[in-house]
Design an enzyme around this catalytic site. Structure first.
Site, short mmCIF file in Angstrom:
data_model
loop_
_atom_site.label_atom_id
_atom_site.label_comp_id
_atom_site.label_asym_id
_atom_site.label_seq_id
_atom_site.Cartn_x
_atom_site.Cartn_y
_atom_site.Cartn_z
N GLY A 1 -4.21 68.56 20.65
CA GLY A 1 -4.87 68.61 19.35
C GLY A 1 -6.35 68.83 19.54
CD GLU B 1 -9.09 66.35 11.75
OE1 GLU B 1 -9.95 65.88 11.02
OE2 GLU B 1 -8.04 66.85 11.33
MO1 MOS Z 1 -8.88 68.05 8.52
S1 MOS Z 1 -10.21 66.69 7.73
O1 MOS Z 1 -7.39 67.24 8.40
O2 MOS Z 1 -9.03 69.40 7.52
#
Ligand code: MOS
Length: 693
Positions: free
Chosen positions: A657, A660
């Site tokens: 991932g 974020e």
């Molecule tokens: Mo992200 S804040 O899940 O677009």
């Protein structure tokens, strides 16, 4: 010469496929698509935070040149009140359905005209009067309406005896941290071009997931999902602010139905601030107890966030307290405070970003009080299994991030006493923080066609909000098919391509790649068939194992150096370095671009970003780029970001991932550096001049 050690396209640093289309202006965004007979809608929003519409006088507006009409709660099409999303019905999408004003910025009308200028003029000529009721925007953890947050994302932690462990601790940090309401501020404002044809609705819309927008719009109109066709081929940033079925496409579909023409709705920048979504403010108590040798005995994280009674929402600030450190007792209590506020949405590492600001600041305070190096303190408290879940970790390369980041940053020579470094009038400080962000995979579909000419067409309902999703998925497909990327053509950004997860939660690439990889496997089994074209389609819904077996996270260590001018309070970030563990990196060029962008957002959060509201009206007073400060070029130093070697064993390709994890952790690293420079803790963001002085 390539230094790529992967044999295929995955691992190679390739620029974005659509880059030339974007820089030459060929790429069309939602507000750019040419459309014959197009009408334009302009929003009118409420200037009060709570009350009712008394009257809307449209008589002047309706007589103005080019005006087709005005939609408001008295004449707008009725929407299905049960339509919603994950949490159930979502009143934030019930636009123009009644006279109730639940927050400042709520759309109350849409003026529709032949040109945007005529629609804007008509919107300005509407006379809307209100019965104003007292509003409540008085956010704090102690608010009388505060209640436990939904545990839909996972149970609270309650292991060990926090109070007993705190009593037995050599040092206890018991502090309060606050982060303000913030806005996503994507460059492209929310926009949609919408039309109906034969009982079906079509839209080119700015969103982060065309399929989920189609599902929600179908629910709002109570029609089959197959009758809704959403395209989002190019999207100018989202950061969570375009995750939902936005007001632009809801109002556009209503106006198009009403006036029988294609309608385009483009929000102004101010409307993006007031009428789309924001990150809620947080008010967080953190108690940490530790032995004299730095072993953590207790972590108690009790954060509150604001939400709207219109829709459930979780700002999951407590996840890191369950993951990052071992401690004899860990307790989390996430609290929701309903207020008359713009309904919040995920923003740039939702939960983790404000949550780790509090937790990682508090950890730094523990290190300070014990006079232990904060990096060393973290190394001494690494868990071997999930500290709360007891589950084994999947790949956890956090220590590698810490050690490699420290080496590159030159952490070892740091004198940990504060206020010890000066250059002329400036105070210099360094700080660091870590964080984690949950990773995983969601169901998606993908189709791959082996064309007669030997090329392959890959179709997946993915979304590219500027990250380079097209480019990485092309590489994934090429390797899965065992061909070069030049033979792969990718189609994304269209709800007709089938069910797919959106660009969100740092789970887009894993989810789409899994579907593509499985479709390629299926296709290769059929490739003996000489008849072309041949298509293989896969839906991964039943292939995903949701039973929690391992803690699956991405990790980062962020290091910052700041200068502080003690006469003005000005903080400048001079160096910023992040080391990340994100699984196997698909495209180092684009991955670096993403985490650098994320770190800059974290810098921006630390020093600049804050929605300011007028307490009398509840309206945001700085809802534009003049008043809402985001980091500009001059604020941003040379940002260094890199990845430790990593491979996620739960993913068939080793991916995990990305996205974020770039943002979360950065604000704490900067705040900790400001403490090191000045000797003063910054527990309230942003670190404004007046808070430093
Ligand atoms: Mo992200 S804040 O899940 O677009």
């Amino acid at each position: 010469m390539s230094t790529n050690l992967d044999p295929g396209a995955v691992g190679a640093p390739r620029p974005r496929i659509e880059g030339p289309l974007k820089v030459t202006g060929v790429a069309r965004y939602a507000a750019d698509v040419p459309m014959p007979d197009l009408a334009h809608g302009w929003l009118v929003t409420a200037p009060i935070s709570r009350g009712r519409i008394r009257d809307i006088d449209a008589s002047t507006a309706l007589g103005m040149p080019g005006v087709l009409g005005v939609l408001d709660h008295r004449n707008a099409p009725r929407l299905n009140p049960r339509a919603g999303n994950y949490f159930g019905p979502d009143g934030s999408m019930q636009l123009l359905q009644d006279d109730v004003i639940p927050y400042a910025g709520r759309p109350v009308a849409l003026a529709v005209a032949e040109t945007p200028e005529q629609a804007r003029a008509a919107a300005a000529a509407l006379r809307v009067t209100y019965d104003v009721e007292p509003h409540d925007l008085d956010f704090s953890l102690e608010h009388p309406a505060a209640r436990p947050a939904s545990t839909a994302f996972g149970p609270e932690a309650d292991t060990g005896d926090v109070d007993a462990e705190l009593s037995a601790s050599a040092v206890v940090v018991d502090e309060r941290y606050r982060t303000p309401e913030e806005s996503h501020s994507a460059l492209e404002p929310h926009a949609a071009t919408v039309w109906w044809d034969g009982g079906q609705v079509y839209a080119v819309d700015a969103n982060q997931g065309a399929f989920s927008v189609a599902e929600v719009l179908a629910a709002l109109w109570s029609i089959d999902r197959e009758r809704v066709h959403i395209r989002a081929e190019h999207v100018g940033g989202g950061f969570g602010g375009k995750g939902a079925c936005g007001p632009q496409v809801i109002l556009g579909s209503m106006a198009s139905a009403r006036f029988g023409r294609p309608v385009r709705v483009v929000l102004t920048r101010a409307q993006v601030f007031e009428a789309t979504a924001s990150r809620p403010p947080t008010d967080q108590l953190v108690r940490i107890g530790a032995d004299a040798d730095g072993r953590l005995r207790a972590i108690h994280h009790r954060p509150a966030y604001a939400l709207s009674p219109l829709a459930e929402y979780i700002e999951w600030c407590t996840e890191q307290a369950k993951i990052l450190y071992s401690a004899s007792a860990i307790r989390t209590q996430l609290t929701a405070v309903p207020l008359d506020i713009l309904p919040p949405a995920s923003m740039r590492g939702p939960g983790a970003t404000p949550g780790s600001f509090a937790l990682e600041s508090a950890i730094d305070e523990v290190a300070e009080r014990l006079d232990i190096d904060p990096l060393e303190l973290r190394l001494r408290n690494q868990p071997t299994v999930g500290p709360v879940s007891g589950l084994p970790f999947s790949s956890r390369r956090l220590v590698s991030c810490l050690r490699e980041g420290a080496r590159r940053f030159g952490w070892a020579t740091r004198d940990r006493r504060p206020r010890g470094r000066r250059e002329g009038p400036l105070l210099i400080g360094t700080g660091m923080a870590t964080t984690s962000f949950g990773a995983g995979v969601f169901p998606s579909t993908a189709s791959i066609t082996a064309e007669a000419d030997g090329t392959f067409t890959v179709s997946v309902g993915a979304s590219d909000i500027g990250t380079g999703a097209r480019t990485v998925l092309t590489a994934v497909a090429a390797d899965a098919l065992g061909v070069g990327t030049e033979l792969v053509r990718i189609r994304i950004g269209d709800s007709d391509l089938g069910m797919a997860w959106g660009a969100g939660g740092s789970r887009g690439t894993t989810s789409w790649s899994f579907a593509i990889t499985e479709a390629a496997r299926k296709l290769r089994e059929n490739l003996g068939d000489p008849a072309r074209p041949v298509t293989a389609t896969v839906d991964t819904t039943t292939m995903i194992d949701y039973r929690p077996g391992r803690e699956r996270q991405t990790y980062s260590a962020v290091f910052a150096e700041v200068t502080v001018d003690p006469s003005t309070g000005e903080v400048r970030v001079r160096r910023l370095l992040g080391m990340f563990a994100v699984g196997r990196v698909i495209n180092p060029l684009l991955a670096r671009s993403q985490v650098i962008g994320g770190m800059i957002m974290g810098l921006s959060m630390a020093l600049h970003e804050e929605n300011v509201r007028d307490p009398r009206t509840g309206r945001q007073t700085n809802g534009d780029f003049a008043g809402y400060h985001v980091a500009a070029h001059a604020d941003v130093p040379d940002v260094e970001a890199d990845f430790v070697p990593d491979y996620e064993p739960q993913d068939p390709s080793g991916f995990n991932g990305l996205g974020e994890i770039g943002t979360a952790g950065t604000a704490a690293a900067i705040a900790n550096a400001v403490w090191h420079a000045t000797g003063t803790r910054q527990r309230i963001l942003p670190i404004r001049l007046d808070r430093v002085l």
